[in-house]
Design a protein around this motif. Sequence first.
Motif, PDB file in Angstrom:
ATOM      1  N   ILE A 195     -36.224 -42.209 -28.906  1.00  0.00           N
ATOM      2  CA  ILE A 195     -35.503 -43.280 -29.564  1.00  0.00           C
ATOM      3  C   ILE A 195     -35.704 -43.150 -31.069  1.00  0.00           C
ATOM      4  O   ILE A 195     -36.829 -43.130 -31.566  1.00  0.00           O
ATOM      5  CB  ILE A 195     -35.977 -44.657 -29.052  1.00  0.00           C
ATOM      6  CG1 ILE A 195     -35.016 -45.752 -29.485  1.00  0.00           C
ATOM      7  CG2 ILE A 195     -37.389 -44.974 -29.458  1.00  0.00           C
ATOM      8  CD1 ILE A 195     -33.818 -45.855 -28.601  1.00  0.00           C
ATOM      9  N   THR A 215     -40.930 -42.692 -28.442  1.00  0.00           N
ATOM     10  CA  THR A 215     -40.490 -43.204 -29.734  1.00  0.00           C
ATOM     11  C   THR A 215     -40.531 -42.122 -30.806  1.00  0.00           C
ATOM     12  O   THR A 215     -41.360 -41.216 -30.769  1.00  0.00           O
ATOM     13  CB  THR A 215     -41.369 -44.377 -30.201  1.00  0.00           C
ATOM     14  OG1 THR A 215     -42.720 -43.914 -30.368  1.00  0.00           O
ATOM     15  CG2 THR A 215     -41.335 -45.515 -29.186  1.00  0.00           C
ATOM     16  N   TYR A 250     -29.052 -49.569 -27.557  1.00  0.00           N
ATOM     17  CA  TYR A 250     -29.995 -48.598 -26.999  1.00  0.00           C
ATOM     18  C   TYR A 250     -30.075 -48.675 -25.468  1.00  0.00           C
ATOM     19  O   TYR A 250     -30.468 -47.717 -24.819  1.00  0.00           O
ATOM     20  CB  TYR A 250     -31.407 -48.837 -27.546  1.00  0.00           C
ATOM     21  CG  TYR A 250     -31.560 -48.729 -29.025  1.00  0.00           C
ATOM     22  CD1 TYR A 250     -31.894 -47.523 -29.634  1.00  0.00           C
ATOM     23  CD2 TYR A 250     -31.408 -49.850 -29.841  1.00  0.00           C
ATOM     24  CE1 TYR A 250     -32.054 -47.427 -31.004  1.00  0.00           C
ATOM     25  CE2 TYR A 250     -31.575 -49.769 -31.217  1.00  0.00           C
ATOM     26  CZ  TYR A 250     -31.891 -48.561 -31.789  1.00  0.00           C
ATOM     27  OH  TYR A 250     -32.053 -48.476 -33.146  1.00  0.00           O
ATOM     28  N   ILE A 301     -31.131 -45.637 -22.709  1.00  0.00           N
ATOM     29  CA  ILE A 301     -32.501 -45.604 -22.186  1.00  0.00           C
ATOM     30  C   ILE A 301     -32.508 -45.717 -20.664  1.00  0.00           C
ATOM     31  O   ILE A 301     -33.112 -44.900 -19.964  1.00  0.00           O
ATOM     32  CB  ILE A 301     -33.329 -46.738 -22.812  1.00  0.00           C
ATOM     33  CG1 ILE A 301     -33.487 -46.515 -24.315  1.00  0.00           C
ATOM     34  CG2 ILE A 301     -34.700 -46.842 -22.138  1.00  0.00           C
ATOM     35  CD1 ILE A 301     -34.018 -47.721 -25.061  1.00  0.00           C
ATOM     36  N   VAL A 306     -38.828 -42.583 -21.960  1.00  0.00           N
ATOM     37  CA  VAL A 306     -38.321 -42.257 -23.291  1.00  0.00           C
ATOM     38  C   VAL A 306     -39.434 -42.505 -24.306  1.00  0.00           C
ATOM     39  O   VAL A 306     -40.136 -43.517 -24.237  1.00  0.00           O
ATOM     40  CB  VAL A 306     -37.085 -43.116 -23.635  1.00  0.00           C
ATOM     41  CG1 VAL A 306     -36.620 -42.858 -25.068  1.00  0.00           C
ATOM     42  CG2 VAL A 306     -35.952 -42.826 -22.649  1.00  0.00           C
ATOM     43  N   CYS A 341     -38.398 -48.444 -23.314  1.00  0.00           N
ATOM     44  CA  CYS A 341     -38.448 -46.978 -23.304  1.00  0.00           C
ATOM     45  C   CYS A 341     -39.541 -46.469 -22.373  1.00  0.00           C
ATOM     46  O   CYS A 341     -39.340 -45.501 -21.622  1.00  0.00           O
ATOM     47  CB  CYS A 341     -38.688 -46.452 -24.718  1.00  0.00           C
ATOM     48  SG  CYS A 341     -37.301 -46.628 -25.839  1.00  0.00           S
TER      49      CYS A 341
END
Length: 415
Positions: free
Chosen positions: A293, A320, A281, A285, A318, A313
Amino acid sequence: MLKITNVKTILTAPGGIDLVVVKVETNHDGLYGLGCATFTQRIFAVAAAINDYIKPFLLGKDPRRIEDLWQSAIVSGYWRNGPVINNAVSAMDMALWDIKGKMANMPVYELLGGKCRDGIPLYRHCDGGDAIAAEDNIRAAIEEGYQYVRCQMGMYGGAGTEDLKLINTHYDKAKNIHPKRSPRNKTSGIYFDPDAYARSIPKFFEHLRNKIGFDVEFIHDIHERVQPISALQMAKSLEEYRLFYLEDPVAPENVDFLNIMRQQTSTPIAMGELFVHLAEYKQLITQHLIDFIRCHISMIGGITPAKKLAALCELHGVRTAWHGPGDISPVGVVANMHIDLSISNFGIQEYTPMNDELREVFSGCPAIEQGYAYLNVKPGLGIDIDEQKAKKFPVAGGLPSWTNARTPDGTAARP
């Protein structure tokens, strides 16, 4: 001294899907924790990993040392990560957080920092064999209060049925397309035409926006089922329909193509459902290549790594969108939601409705009201399992047909 005295692996399928739940018991009377280790496609491998390796690793140890136990368990086999061992470690990790919450007499979300919101917005799957059927399902979800929906025609990434008929690729029901299957291909199962699927999706969302408007958020899952260039073409063609996000546009081995996608389209991207290592990830990110994500928490090892991933994140804008399919136990569902409540960069939570049998076996499941989930305030994860009732629903342990799709010429396709 508090110590772990037993680790029990419970296999059950009250929702018709094989689940793996672990119960970590201690020497304090009545003090135990539950964790989810559900890897439906390989349940017996996960059960063996728990019974043969995680259980001996845990016996006699102090359950309060969550971070230390996670760090030592994940490297105890030298080669770390992978869906089997990560699910086994996840079950341990969730159960330890459950125990910690019970000892503190607090819900786990309080231990993670406390509530950032009152309810958890959910999205539902509103799929249909064609655009009209999907529209009907979306309208039904809106009536229930949902403002976020995943829209598909047919199975993941598009269409396909056991009788080889491709689901409608246009909102006009009269325009069914049948793949011209290779005459020498006798393989049974699900067939899928990636090109027909890719052509169908812009018309699909044109129909939905024209009929339903822009007051509901739409999600679409490509499920890595097309070539990267086709995914880019789709993302660009869908910009005017303003998706909440386009999920898994490329396969994990093609994530470098997201650099190109980011430069050419403004459609929000969600990625990561198939990842099993936190490092997978990181670049997406930190280089701002994704907007959401997608993470199956038990596949990366539980609450402990998921909380850290969410923090990374947050630093990069970013949000979730934890994975919440039917092949996750109610224990895993509430683990997702304890994190959802305690992070500021929560985006959306996928939710699969639970049948009566699941709620009978698992007490303390979340309450669902008007498209939001609400956890109870019991200490720990707030969920329990009736082991006797769980035995009434034996697992099958078979291979799912949807992971064995093929293209019309017989080539194995991504599930």
